[in-house]
Design an enzyme around this catalytic site. Structure first.
Site, PDB file in Angstrom:
ATOM      1  N   GLY A 102       0.789  -1.229   0.000  1.00 13.57           N
ATOM      2  CA  GLY A 102       0.000   0.000   0.000  1.00 13.57           C
ATOM      3  C   GLY A 102       0.816   1.272   0.000  1.00 13.57           C
ATOM      4  N   HIS A 109       9.167   6.866   4.655  1.00 10.19           N
ATOM      5  CA  HIS A 109       8.436   7.399   5.811  1.00 10.19           C
ATOM      6  C   HIS A 109       8.103   6.252   6.756  1.00 10.19           C
ATOM      7  CE1 HIS A 109       5.640   6.648   2.475  1.00 10.19           C
ATOM      8  NE2 HIS A 109       4.765   6.232   3.382  1.00 10.19           N
TER       9      HIS A 109
HETATM   10  P1  AMP Z   1       2.034   5.011   2.550  1.00  7.00           P
HETATM   11  O1  AMP Z   1       0.667   4.543   2.117  1.00  7.00           O
HETATM   12  O2  AMP Z   1       2.753   4.086   3.459  1.00  7.00           O
HETATM   13  O3  AMP Z   1       2.875   5.431   1.356  1.00  7.00           O
HETATM   14  O4  AMP Z   1       1.779   6.295   3.413  1.00  7.00           O
HETATM   15  C1  AMP Z   1       1.569   7.568   2.875  1.00  7.00           C
HETATM   16  C2  AMP Z   1       0.831   8.349   3.925  1.00  7.00           C
HETATM   17  O5  AMP Z   1       0.931   9.722   3.596  1.00  7.00           O
HETATM   18  C3  AMP Z   1      -0.659   8.022   4.020  1.00  7.00           C
HETATM   19  O6  AMP Z   1      -0.954   7.549   5.323  1.00  7.00           O
HETATM   20  C4  AMP Z   1      -1.338   9.369   3.726  1.00  7.00           C
HETATM   21  O7  AMP Z   1      -2.483   9.585   4.508  1.00  7.00           O
HETATM   22  C5  AMP Z   1      -0.231  10.355   4.042  1.00  7.00           C
HETATM   23  N1  AMP Z   1      -0.315  11.630   3.369  1.00  7.00           N
HETATM   24  C6  AMP Z   1      -0.601  11.855   2.063  1.00  7.00           C
HETATM   25  N2  AMP Z   1      -0.546  13.164   1.805  1.00  7.00           N
HETATM   26  C7  AMP Z   1      -0.224  13.793   2.969  1.00  7.00           C
HETATM   27  C8  AMP Z   1      -0.026  15.150   3.350  1.00  7.00           C
HETATM   28  N3  AMP Z   1      -0.154  16.162   2.485  1.00  7.00           N
HETATM   29  N4  AMP Z   1       0.288  15.415   4.642  1.00  7.00           N
HETATM   30  C9  AMP Z   1       0.409  14.412   5.532  1.00  7.00           C
HETATM   31  N5  AMP Z   1       0.249  13.108   5.237  1.00  7.00           N
HETATM   32  C10 AMP Z   1      -0.071  12.810   3.974  1.00  7.00           C
END
Ligand code: AMP
Ligand code: ZN
Length: 123
Positions: A102, A109
């Site tokens: 996902g 991160h």
């Molecule tokens: P992943 O799915 O492990 O790549 O996590 C990406 C995360 O980034 C998800 O949990 C999103 O909700 C988060 N995300 C996406 N855009 C932003 C944003 N502008 N600020 C903070 N979190 C974000």
């Protein structure tokens, strides 16, 4: 933040842009090497993301020279969890790699989740 400080800014990268301040984020803590900010779509009472300032695509791209940055991410995660007051109940650290896991943002991160009982195995 200067290009030198950010190291390897990627202009199309959302998290590079949050690190640089171009895109607003609710920043919880920042060191020279890592930034922690709240996830925009929280999955728990505390849901923070800890990212390296320097662009690293994902955990599968980490090299031996990144060891200090990775340690900094873990230390920041602990601090964010403790500062939230929710660390005593336990917390979960997650790094997603690739489609099946996902992963949606191609800047390394670490998810920090706390404040509720988290299921295992994950969905
Ligand atoms: P992943 O799915 O492990 O790549 O996590 C990406 C995360 O980034 C998800 O949990 C999103 O909700 C988060 N995300 C996406 N855009 C932003 C944003 N502008 N600020 C903070 N979190 C974000
Ligand atoms: Zn980036």
């Amino acid at each position: 933040m200067s290009e030198a400080a950010s190291g390897s800014y990627v202009s199309g990268c959302l998290f590079c842009r949050i690190v640089s301040g171009e895109v607003p984020g609710e920043v919880l803590m920042r060191t020279e090497e890592v930034v922690a900010f709240r996830d925009i779509n929280p999955q728990a009472p505390l849901h923070a993301l800890v990212v390296p300032v320097r662009h690293i695509p994902d955990a599968a791209s980490v090299a031996p020279g990144d060891a200090d940055v990775l340690a900094g991410m873990l230390i920041a995660a602990r601090q964010v969890a403790e500062d939230s007051g929710l660390a005593s109940g336990g917390y979960r650290l997650v790094m997603n790699i690739g489609q099946d896991a996902g992963n949606t943002v191609d800047h390394l991160h670490l998810h920090v989740l706390a404040g509720r009982r988290l299921a295992w195995p994950p969905g």
